[in-house]
Design an enzyme around this catalytic site. Structure first.
Site, PDB file in Angstrom:
ATOM      1  N   SER A   1       0.857  -1.131  -0.015  1.00 45.31           N
ATOM      2  CA  SER A   1       0.041   0.171   0.015  1.00 45.31           C
ATOM      3  C   SER A   1       0.903   1.391   0.132  1.00 45.31           C
ATOM      4  O   SER A   1       0.178   2.260  -0.141  1.00 45.31           O
ATOM      5  CB  SER A   1      -0.727  -0.028   1.193  1.00 45.31           C
TER       6      SER A   1
ATOM      7  N   TYR B   1     -10.594   2.746   5.982  1.00 50.04           N
ATOM      8  CA  TYR B   1      -9.480   2.249   5.014  1.00 50.04           C
ATOM      9  C   TYR B   1     -10.445   1.281   3.776  1.00 50.04           C
ATOM     10  O   TYR B   1     -10.885   0.110   4.404  1.00 50.04           O
ATOM     11  CB  TYR B   1      -8.270   1.212   5.899  1.00 50.04           C
ATOM     12  N   SER B   2     -10.098   1.410   2.733  1.00 51.23           N
ATOM     13  CA  SER B   2     -10.444   0.732   1.705  1.00 51.23           C
ATOM     14  C   SER B   2      -9.632   0.730   0.429  1.00 51.23           C
ATOM     15  O   SER B   2      -9.842   1.937  -0.088  1.00 51.23           O
ATOM     16  CB  SER B   2     -12.207   1.114   1.306  1.00 51.23           C
TER      17      SER B   2
ATOM     18  N   GLY C   1       2.704  -0.908   3.876  1.00 54.87           N
ATOM     19  CA  GLY C   1       2.178  -1.826   3.066  1.00 54.87           C
ATOM     20  C   GLY C   1       2.109  -3.190   3.485  1.00 54.87           C
ATOM     21  O   GLY C   1       3.098  -3.683   3.972  1.00 54.87           O
TER      22      GLY C   1
END
Length: 377
Positions: free
Chosen positions: A93, A189-190, A332
């Site tokens: 991420s 968060y998505s 991430g």
């Protein structure tokens, strides 16, 4: 990749406890067997020895720009090969920050409006029960305040290494479910948000997202070890530690280095090194390097992430430091690799990678603690 609830809890635990764990003051790596390893090396060694990660590698950058590299464990469990210094890893991420920078550059160019709706750029694409693209703004996508459902938990993680996904397939998975929150309500968060952000980039520029990231960021900063894997590329190009995952908390580690990362796309597909990530986040915080001052200020305007003391900006997170102040970064998770780190306004930076995504939240808390130690030396 994780279910949204797990990732938010994961983030909250890491952020709220990392500052409470002190590992000492950063020292120069051991020059001889008689010299005790410094606290960063000790922290990495503990992640391998006590927490069971196969390998850990870190790069710490001081205010003067000088970097120190650290490794622990083995780069390949089958062969016992050494961990390559500053080796490439999948950065998960952290890719979101690259995507957000491109969107904000387009804002600066007058091609995207942060407060325009997704429907403006992707008509008819965001729809489903309780889902309406006319109510979700670009800003909400980048800040995870859209309320849109997450697709990640709907994927069979073990099968990801062989499956190619088109971005719209990921959206179809997400939009089968009702949103949990109304647009703008609060942080949630998505990764669905960043699939849409990537599609907006492509719609506005008429070019693939990977090309825009490469042209606007990677080549501009000279990130020689950073890239967005091409369609069908399951490999890691340069020297790297192997990545591993477990099918269950008690199961054995299996090699998951080669995989098709398309299920992550704009939200998590990229590959880089610790030192390149330090260069990226350090440059990002300097007005004019990647973003004009106005857009950088927008990026750094945060909403709270629960009661952790951390904040979510537009594709970037602020985290409190035990020595005072904050650092800016992302982090991430993707099967095989977990990364944590960021940079401060005065030029300090650190990034740490481990070669499995821990199933125990406490392991990530300890990884975050090493980040805090390195920045607070």
């Amino acid at each position: 990749m994780r279910r949204k609830t797990r990732r938010i809890r994961h983030m909250a635990l890491a952020l709220s406890t990392a500052v409470a764990v002190s590992l000492g003051v950063l020292a120069v790596p051991a020059a001889s067997a008689a010299t005790r390893p410094g606290p960063v090396q000790q922290g990495l060694d503990a992640l391998v020895r006590s927490d069971g990660v196969p390998a850990a590698l870190a790069t710490v950058q001081g205010r003067d720009g000088r970097a120190r590299h650290y490794t622990a464990g083995v780069g390949n469990l089958a062969t016992g090969a050494k961990v390559p210094v500053d080796g490439q890893v999948r950065i998960g991420s952290n890719t979101k920050t690259f995507t957000a920078v491109v969107v904000l550059q387009l804002v600066a160019e007058g091609k995207v409006d942060l407060d325009a709706t997704v429907e403006t750029y992707l008509p008819g694409m965001v729809h489903g029960e309780g889902i309406d693209g006319r109510l979700v703004t670009v800003r909400q996508l980048l800040q995870h305040t859209s309320g849109l459902p997450e697709y990640e938990g709907l994927l069979d993680e073990a099968s990801l290494r062989h499956r190619y996904f088109e971005p719209r397939e990921l959206l179809d998975l997400a939009f089968q479910h009702k949103p949990e929150l109304a647009p703008g309500a609060e942080f949630s968060y998505s990764s669905t948000n960043y699939v849409l952000a990537g599609l907006i980039v492509q719609k506005v520029t008429g070019r693939p997202l990977a090309e825009e990231i490469d042209r606007r960021i990677v080549r501009k900063l000279g990130l020689r070890h950073t890239y967005f894997p091409a369609v069908g590329d399951r490999t890691i190009r340069e020297p790297h530690p192997e990545g591993y995952r477990k099918d269950s908390a008690e199961g054995p580690l299996g090699d998951f280095t080669e995989m098709d990362p398309s299920a992550a796309w704009a939200a998590g597909q990229m590959i880089s090194t610790d030192s390149d990530l330090n260069r990226f986040f350090t440059a990002l915080l300097v007005p004019g390097r990647l973003l004009p001052e106005a857009q950088l200020a927008q990026m750094r305007t945060t909403v709270p992430i629960g009661d952790t003391g951390a904040g979510a900006g537009l594709g970037i997170l602020s985290r409190p430091l035990s020595c005072g102040g904050v650092y800016w970064g992302h982090g991430g998770d993707i099967p095989g690799y977990e990364t944590r780190g960021g940079a401060t306004d005065d030029g300090r930076a650190v990034n740490i990678a481990v070669t499995t995504v821990p199933t125990d939240y406490d392991v990530t808390r300890r990884l975050e603690a090493v980040v805090d130690t390195a920045l607070c030396r």
